[in-house]
Design an enzyme around this catalytic site. Sequence first.
Site, mmCIF file in Angstrom:
data_model
loop_
_atom_site.group_PDB
_atom_site.id
_atom_site.type_symbol
_atom_site.label_atom_id
_atom_site.label_comp_id
_atom_site.label_asym_id
_atom_site.label_seq_id
_atom_site.Cartn_x
_atom_site.Cartn_y
_atom_site.Cartn_z
ATOM 1 N N ASN A 127 0.857 -1.196 0.000
ATOM 2 C CA ASN A 127 0.000 0.000 0.000
ATOM 3 C C ASN A 127 0.895 1.249 0.000
ATOM 4 O O ASN A 127 0.801 2.115 0.850
ATOM 5 C CB ASN A 127 -0.962 -0.008 1.202
ATOM 6 N N LEU A 128 1.758 1.264 -1.008
ATOM 7 C CA LEU A 128 2.864 2.228 -1.011
ATOM 8 C C LEU A 128 2.387 3.653 -1.267
ATOM 9 O O LEU A 128 1.520 3.886 -2.100
ATOM 10 C CB LEU A 128 3.878 1.821 -2.088
ATOM 11 N N HIS A 129 2.971 4.586 -0.521
ATOM 12 C CA HIS A 129 2.684 6.008 -0.714
ATOM 13 C C HIS A 129 4.025 6.734 -0.871
ATOM 14 O O HIS A 129 5.098 6.103 -0.861
ATOM 15 C CB HIS A 129 1.863 6.559 0.453
ATOM 16 N N HIS A 142 6.963 5.752 1.361
ATOM 17 C CA HIS A 142 7.728 4.559 0.970
ATOM 18 C C HIS A 142 8.652 4.874 -0.212
ATOM 19 O O HIS A 142 9.792 4.422 -0.257
ATOM 20 C CB HIS A 142 6.787 3.438 0.516
ATOM 21 N N GLN A 154 10.543 1.292 16.123
ATOM 22 C CA GLN A 154 10.908 0.164 15.253
ATOM 23 C C GLN A 154 12.324 0.348 14.716
ATOM 24 O O GLN A 154 13.137 -0.582 14.729
ATOM 25 C CB GLN A 154 9.903 0.070 14.101
ATOM 26 N N SER A 170 0.935 7.651 5.965
ATOM 27 C CA SER A 170 0.812 6.299 6.510
ATOM 28 C C SER A 170 -0.248 5.550 5.722
ATOM 29 O O SER A 170 -1.235 6.160 5.275
ATOM 30 C CB SER A 170 0.372 6.384 7.983
ATOM 31 N N SER A 171 -0.048 4.257 5.571
ATOM 32 C CA SER A 171 -1.059 3.453 4.866
ATOM 33 C C SER A 171 -2.396 3.532 5.597
ATOM 34 O O SER A 171 -3.453 3.431 4.984
ATOM 35 C CB SER A 171 -0.612 1.997 4.777
ATOM 36 N N ARG A 172 -2.339 3.702 6.920
ATOM 37 C CA ARG A 172 -3.586 3.709 7.703
ATOM 38 C C ARG A 172 -4.365 5.024 7.540
ATOM 39 O O ARG A 172 -5.524 5.086 7.938
ATOM 40 C CB ARG A 172 -3.298 3.404 9.171
HETATM 41 O O1 PAF Z 1 7.289 -0.870 8.932
HETATM 42 C C1 PAF Z 1 6.759 -1.813 8.311
HETATM 43 O O2 PAF Z 1 6.126 -1.638 7.269
HETATM 44 C C2 PAF Z 1 6.890 -3.225 8.866
HETATM 45 O O3 PAF Z 1 6.895 -3.214 10.250
HETATM 46 C C3 PAF Z 1 8.097 -3.989 8.308
HETATM 47 C C4 PAF Z 1 9.409 -3.328 8.715
HETATM 48 C C5 PAF Z 1 8.015 -4.060 6.792
HETATM 49 C C6 PAF Z 1 8.112 -5.409 8.859
HETATM 50 O O4 PAF Z 1 6.972 -6.098 8.514
#
Ligand code: PAF
Length: 283
Positions: free
Chosen positions: A28-30, A33, A150, A182-184
């Site tokens: 769900n690239l934006h 990404h 993360q 964000s995808s969300r």
């Molecule tokens: O940030 C994300 O999209 C995910 O947590 C990742 C790093 C691709 C791992 O599934």
Amino acid sequence: MKIISDIQELRDHLRGQNRASFVPTMGNLHEGHLSLMRLARQHGDPVVASIFVNRLQFGPNDDFDSYPRTMQADIEKLEKEGVYILFAPTERDLYPQPQEYRVDPPQQLGDILEGEFRPGFFKGVCTVVLKLFSCVEPKVAVFGKKDYQQLMIIRQMAKQFALPVSIVPAETIRADDGLALSSRNGYLSVEERAEAPELQRTLQNVRDQVLQLKEANTQSLSEIEKKAVATLTGRGWNPDYIAIRKQSDLAPASNEGLQAGEPLVILTAAKIGQTRLIDNLEI
Ligand code: PAF
């Protein structure tokens, strides 16, 4: 662009490449990404992206089933960015047997903030990222600062396992009104989308108060956090946390640290309607 789902085929294609850069995604690239892909290109060649919605990092009440899957549109975007390989394994490809070996990040990093509200989340993230690293064997991997915790946990994992990969952080990409991409965001109603930039504005307000505190000791850091939570709640949000932390290890910031010029970061997660958004701001 080569689209590969099989681990062995991926390895065959990448054999002899020792400068690959890698961007793992859940699709769900934006534009956020795509900025990671561009940064990856500056750090290595070829660029490998992955799309895999990783069940292991979703809790029972999370949005695994409804997570947006837009493979065709994603492929077109990656092709335009000149990505060399898209690794898009199925669950069977990546987890042919139940994934019983997992990477458990240390409690003081993995069970706080996001980890407190999404138990097991970072265990699932670390497990899949380690596995993806072992499939792609990149020299460099790019992670966005939007997922601040993360990024830090992956960095520590790479360090502690002596993985031969450099973790490169990428700045958060925002809409013109300040909302972090964000995808969300796609879940937001028109009204919620109009309110959503308030999350970043709240963090900016917290930052201003923290900087004032540096000048005159008028209130405590936890009072600032509590007031910010109350402000968001008053606007109809449901905040999980607004936390002023040390950039170095995400431990709570102290007034002494602030006075000594310790780099800090404010992190938040809050629900607006049914959608949970996260954001952060470095001080
Ligand atoms: O940030 C994300 O999209 C995910 O947590 C990742 C790093 C691709 C791992 O599934």
